[in-house]
Structures are given as structure tokens and as C-alpha cells.
Design an enzyme around this catalytic site. Structure first.
Site, PDB file in Angstrom:
ATOM      1  N   SER A  46       0.851  -1.199   0.000  1.00  0.00           N
ATOM      2  CA  SER A  46       0.000   0.000   0.000  1.00  0.00           C
ATOM      3  C   SER A  46       0.880   1.240   0.000  1.00  0.00           C
ATOM      4  O   SER A  46       0.662   2.182  -0.785  1.00  0.00           O
ATOM      5  CB  SER A  46      -0.881   0.032   1.251  1.00  0.00           C
ATOM      6  OG  SER A  46      -1.458  -1.216   1.474  1.00  0.00           O
ATOM      7  N   TYR A 135      -2.029 -10.969   3.483  1.00  0.00           N
ATOM      8  CA  TYR A 135      -2.032  -9.536   3.794  1.00  0.00           C
ATOM      9  C   TYR A 135      -3.409  -9.182   4.344  1.00  0.00           C
ATOM     10  O   TYR A 135      -4.361  -9.009   3.587  1.00  0.00           O
ATOM     11  CB  TYR A 135      -1.711  -8.767   2.506  1.00  0.00           C
ATOM     12  CG  TYR A 135      -1.457  -7.282   2.651  1.00  0.00           C
ATOM     13  CD1 TYR A 135      -1.584  -6.624   3.871  1.00  0.00           C
ATOM     14  CD2 TYR A 135      -1.075  -6.526   1.558  1.00  0.00           C
ATOM     15  CE1 TYR A 135      -1.347  -5.264   3.980  1.00  0.00           C
ATOM     16  CE2 TYR A 135      -0.835  -5.165   1.653  1.00  0.00           C
ATOM     17  CZ  TYR A 135      -0.974  -4.538   2.862  1.00  0.00           C
ATOM     18  OH  TYR A 135      -0.742  -3.191   2.961  1.00  0.00           O
ATOM     19  N   LYS A 163       0.538 -10.883   7.431  1.00  0.00           N
ATOM     20  CA  LYS A 163       0.835  -9.515   7.870  1.00  0.00           C
ATOM     21  C   LYS A 163      -0.455  -8.942   8.432  1.00  0.00           C
ATOM     22  O   LYS A 163      -1.446  -8.791   7.710  1.00  0.00           O
ATOM     23  CB  LYS A 163       1.306  -8.687   6.670  1.00  0.00           C
ATOM     24  CG  LYS A 163       1.517  -7.239   6.979  1.00  0.00           C
ATOM     25  CD  LYS A 163       2.307  -6.598   5.884  1.00  0.00           C
ATOM     26  CE  LYS A 163       1.520  -5.611   5.077  1.00  0.00           C
ATOM     27  NZ  LYS A 163       0.962  -4.507   5.869  1.00  0.00           N
ATOM     28  N   THR A 165      -2.217  -6.056   9.460  1.00  0.00           N
ATOM     29  CA  THR A 165      -2.436  -4.605   9.536  1.00  0.00           C
ATOM     30  C   THR A 165      -3.837  -4.393  10.108  1.00  0.00           C
ATOM     31  O   THR A 165      -4.783  -4.016   9.410  1.00  0.00           O
ATOM     32  CB  THR A 165      -2.249  -3.927   8.175  1.00  0.00           C
ATOM     33  OG1 THR A 165      -0.940  -4.248   7.694  1.00  0.00           O
ATOM     34  CG2 THR A 165      -2.339  -2.407   8.300  1.00  0.00           C
ATOM     35  N   GLY A 187       1.472  -5.121  11.638  1.00  0.00           N
ATOM     36  CA  GLY A 187       1.357  -4.226  10.483  1.00  0.00           C
ATOM     37  C   GLY A 187       0.998  -2.802  10.850  1.00  0.00           C
ATOM     38  O   GLY A 187       0.810  -1.971   9.973  1.00  0.00           O
ATOM     39  N   ASP A 189       2.557   0.186  12.979  1.00  0.00           N
ATOM     40  CA  ASP A 189       3.770   0.619  13.681  1.00  0.00           C
ATOM     41  C   ASP A 189       3.464   1.165  15.082  1.00  0.00           C
ATOM     42  O   ASP A 189       4.249   0.985  16.010  1.00  0.00           O
ATOM     43  CB  ASP A 189       4.491   1.691  12.854  1.00  0.00           C
ATOM     44  CG  ASP A 189       4.454   1.389  11.362  1.00  0.00           C
ATOM     45  OD1 ASP A 189       3.837   0.372  10.972  1.00  0.00           O
ATOM     46  OD2 ASP A 189       5.030   2.157  10.583  1.00  0.00           O
ATOM     47  N   GLU A 190       2.300   1.832  15.209  1.00  0.00           N
ATOM     48  CA  GLU A 190       1.962   2.465  16.489  1.00  0.00           C
ATOM     49  C   GLU A 190       1.628   1.458  17.587  1.00  0.00           C
ATOM     50  O   GLU A 190       1.487   1.831  18.751  1.00  0.00           O
ATOM     51  CB  GLU A 190       0.826   3.490  16.319  1.00  0.00           C
ATOM     52  CG  GLU A 190      -0.449   3.000  15.655  1.00  0.00           C
ATOM     53  CD  GLU A 190      -0.404   3.088  14.126  1.00  0.00           C
ATOM     54  OE1 GLU A 190       0.545   2.558  13.531  1.00  0.00           O
ATOM     55  OE2 GLU A 190      -1.346   3.652  13.549  1.00  0.00           O
TER      56      GLU A 190
HETATM   57  C1  HMN Z   1       2.048  -1.665   3.083  1.00  0.00           C
HETATM   58  O1  HMN Z   1       1.457  -2.536   2.470  1.00  0.00           O
HETATM   59  O2  HMN Z   1       2.606  -0.737   2.539  1.00  0.00           O
HETATM   60  C2  HMN Z   1       2.082  -1.635   4.569  1.00  0.00           C
HETATM   61  O3  HMN Z   1       2.473  -2.756   5.129  1.00  0.00           O
HETATM   62  C3  HMN Z   1       1.079  -0.836   5.209  1.00  0.00           C
HETATM   63  C4  HMN Z   1       1.342  -0.671   6.692  1.00  0.00           C
HETATM   64  O4  HMN Z   1       0.800  -1.758   7.387  1.00  0.00           O
HETATM   65  C5  HMN Z   1       0.775   0.636   7.134  1.00  0.00           C
HETATM   66  N1  HMN Z   1      -0.661   0.600   7.028  1.00  0.00           N
HETATM   67  C6  HMN Z   1      -1.378   1.533   6.424  1.00  0.00           C
HETATM   68  O5  HMN Z   1      -0.913   2.531   5.991  1.00  0.00           O
HETATM   69  C7  HMN Z   1      -2.835   1.302   6.341  1.00  0.00           C
HETATM   70  C8  HMN Z   1       1.204   0.997   8.541  1.00  0.00           C
HETATM   71  O6  HMN Z   1       2.594   0.996   8.582  1.00  0.00           O
HETATM   72  C9  HMN Z   1       0.654   2.380   8.906  1.00  0.00           C
HETATM   73  O7  HMN Z   1       0.992   3.320   7.918  1.00  0.00           O
HETATM   74  C10 HMN Z   1       1.157   2.882  10.237  1.00  0.00           C
HETATM   75  O8  HMN Z   1       0.946   1.903  11.201  1.00  0.00           O
HETATM   76  C11 HMN Z   1       0.448   4.180  10.623  1.00  0.00           C
HETATM   77  O9  HMN Z   1      -0.910   3.947  10.872  1.00  0.00           O
END
Ligand code: HMN
Length: 292
Positions: A46, A135, A163, A165, A187, A189-190
Site C-alpha cells: 500500500s 495480507y 501480515k 495490519t 502491520g 507501527d503504532e
Molecule cells: C504496506 O502494504 O505498505 C504496509 O504494510 C502498510 C502498513 O501496514 C501501514 N498501514 C497503512 O498505511 C494502512 C502501517 O505501517 C501504517 O501506515 C502505520 O501503522 C500508521 O498507521
């Protein structure tokens, strides 16, 4: 079976003014984060704006990342697209580039049945022969996997991980406990620290492109049992994440990289370029994170 452990940036896709891939900036982001101790990269996800790229650009991107990384760490490529046949084609192209594993967003838009989605993953695993990482990103894909369904998918020999998320740590905990020989990636980070506390060992995230060092140190502190430091670092990272989310996560990540000296261009339209006031907020967040 391969063990995945550590911090994996879901890497942004640097582009130029014609929305073509900027491989020079890509190499700069990769070298910076390898220097900070990452374990690998998640490419064409993403964060990589994969659904805004042409098919040949996605292959170019995966190939470039594999060439730059050159075996120094893992490369996981999201090959998921709208049809099973097209996803298998992308999986085979990624395999030829030399990726460690592939990953696939579930097929979306047509509201497929669970049976169709499960078969989609089995078909990709069997046709490509590549290790597959599911995913699970319900907020963006609109596909909500139940825990039992993920366990069923993970029972397939070719599916090596998922993964997560999702903020659903109860589900993540159940997967770690039930599917012991599979990789469960955090997935979001926070919530890395809470995810580590339920047994997760690896994390894929978009903000690692700009602050991998914070999360590498956080995991080290957790592994050493230093919870106070781990909490401090999670808090530091979350301060930046709050600002990124307020501005718009993907354009904001490219904005921070620009402030850090790596010009990755804007995001592909319809994403819009950042405004001067966005850069001001990002500058402040960077000072709060790393000091002035
Ligand atoms: C990807 O496919 O690029 C990622 O793995 C996405 C990743 O999980 C991010 N999710 C989204 O943006 C929806 C997180 O790193 C996210 O950006 C972060 O936790 C802040 O919310």
C-alpha cells in the site's frame, strides 16, 4: 522453515515528475534503512502505491529493490492484484527478480465470498511455488478475515505467514499461539510494543522508511526486558505517526524523507502534493523525534 524477525520497512515508491520510478532515491532510502538495522523490505504494498503503478512499473520496482538489496536482507513483494491470473503472473515475475517471499492483498472491489478468497491464495501459492504471506488489511481492502479463516489458510504448506495490519491484537495473539511455525507480522507501527508482548517477532510498516532506528531500538529494548525504554521509544515514534496520519500518511512520509535529504517526489495523483503548512508540521515532528 525460514524465520522472519525484525523491522521491515514497507517501502515508499519514489517517483519523478512524470510519475516514473526514481531508482536513485529508492537506493538512498534502502541504504539509509539497512544502515539502521532493518531485516528486509516489503515492496509494492500500500505504501508503495502499488495500485497506482502500471504492471511493468511494479515489476521494475521489485527488480530494482532486489538488485539494490543484493542479498543483504529479505525482500517481500506484494503481488496481489485484481484477478488470480494477473496475481500469479506478478508472483512469477517477482520470483524471477529473486524475492524471499511474496505477499498478496486479498482480491477486493467485487465482494468475493470467503471460499473464493481462500482459493485465490491457494492458487497463487501452488502456481508460483513461492512462500506466501497473507495480507490482512481490512480497513483498506474491505475484506475482514475471521481468525478461523486465517488459521485455515495458514495450515497450507505454501502459506508461511500473515501480515496483520489490524488493531485486533486478540486475533494476532491467537494466530501467534495457534500457528507456531508461521510468521505473524505486526502491520501497525503504532502498536509494535503491544504486538511484541503477544509474541510477534517481526513488523512491516510504512513509517520505518523514515525512523527505522527508533523501532529497531524498541525491539532490542523489548528483547532485553527494558520495558521503560521500549515504552519511551514507542511514544517517540507515535508522536511522529500522529502528525503523519493528520496530514495523510503516504504523502507525509515522502515529505519527511525530503526533509531528511532524500527527494522521493510526491505521491501519484489523485494524491496531492503537500502544502507549506504540512512541511512546517513535519519539521516540528522531526525535531520532537530526533531533536533540533
Ligand atoms: C504496506 O502494504 O505498505 C504496509 O504494510 C502498510 C502498513 O501496514 C501501514 N498501514 C497503512 O498505511 C494502512 C502501517 O505501517 C501504517 O501506515 C502505520 O501503522 C500508521 O498507521
Amino acid at each position: 522453515m525460514k524465520q522472519f524477525e525484525g523491522i521491515y520497512p514497507a517501502i515508499i515508491t519514489p517517483i519523478d515528475e512524470d510519475e516514473e520510478i526514481n531508482e536513485k532515491a529508492l537506493a538512498q532510502v534502502i541504504e539509509k534503512t539497512i544502515g539502521q538495522g532493518v531485516s528486509g523490505f516489503y515492496v509494492s504494498g500500500s505504501t508503495g502505491e502499488s495500485f497506482l503503478l502500471r504492471d511493468e512499473q511494479r515489476v521494475q520496482l521489485i527488480k530494482a529493490v532486489c538488485a539494490i538489496v543484493d542479498g543483504r536482507c529479505d525482500v517481500i513483494a506484494n503481488i496481489g492484484t485484481f484477478s488470480t491470473r494477473a496475481s500469479i503472473k506478478m508472483a512469477n515475475a517477482a520470483a524471477e527478480c529473486g524475492v524471499t517471499a511474496i505477499s498478496a492483498v486479498p482480491p477486493f472491489y467485487f465482494s468475493y465470498s470467503k471460499r473464493e478468497i481462500v482459493q485465490y491464495y491457494f492458487d497463487i501459492a501452488e502456481a508460483s511455488g513461492m512462500p506466501v504471506i497473507l495480507y490482512n488489511i481490512p480497513k483498506m481492502s474491505g475484506v475482514s478475515f475471521g481468525t478461523e479463516e486465517l488459521v485455515e489458510l495458514l495450515a497450507h504448506d505454501g502459506i508461511v505467514g500473515v501480515k496483520q495490519t489490524t488493531m485486533d491484537l486478540m486475533q494476532t495473539e491467537a494466530l501467534v499461539r495457534t500457528c507456531r511455525d508461521k510468521a505473524v507480522f505486526n502491520g501497525h507501527d503504532e502498536i509494535l510494543l503491544p504486538a511484541l508482548s503477544v509474541g510477534v517477532r517481526a513488523s512491516i510498516g510504512s513509517t520505518f522508511s523514515i525512523m527505522a532506528d527508533v523501532f529497531v531500538q524498541l525491539k532490542k529494548a523489548f528483547d532485553a526486558g527494558d520495558m521503560e525504554r521500549a515504552r519511551y521509544l514507542q511514544g517517540k515514534g507515535n508522536g511522529m505517526i500522529r502528525t503523519l496520519l493528520e496530514i495523510g500518511i503516504f504523502p507525509a512520509i515522502k515529505g519527511v524523507l525530503k526533509l531528511q535529504g532524500i527527494d522521493c517526489g510526491n505521491c501519484i495523483k489523485p494524491f496531492q502534493p503537500l502544502r507549506p503548512e504540512d512541511y512546517q508540521k513535519l519539521e516540528k515532528a522531526l525535531v520532537d523525534l530526533y531533536g533540533g
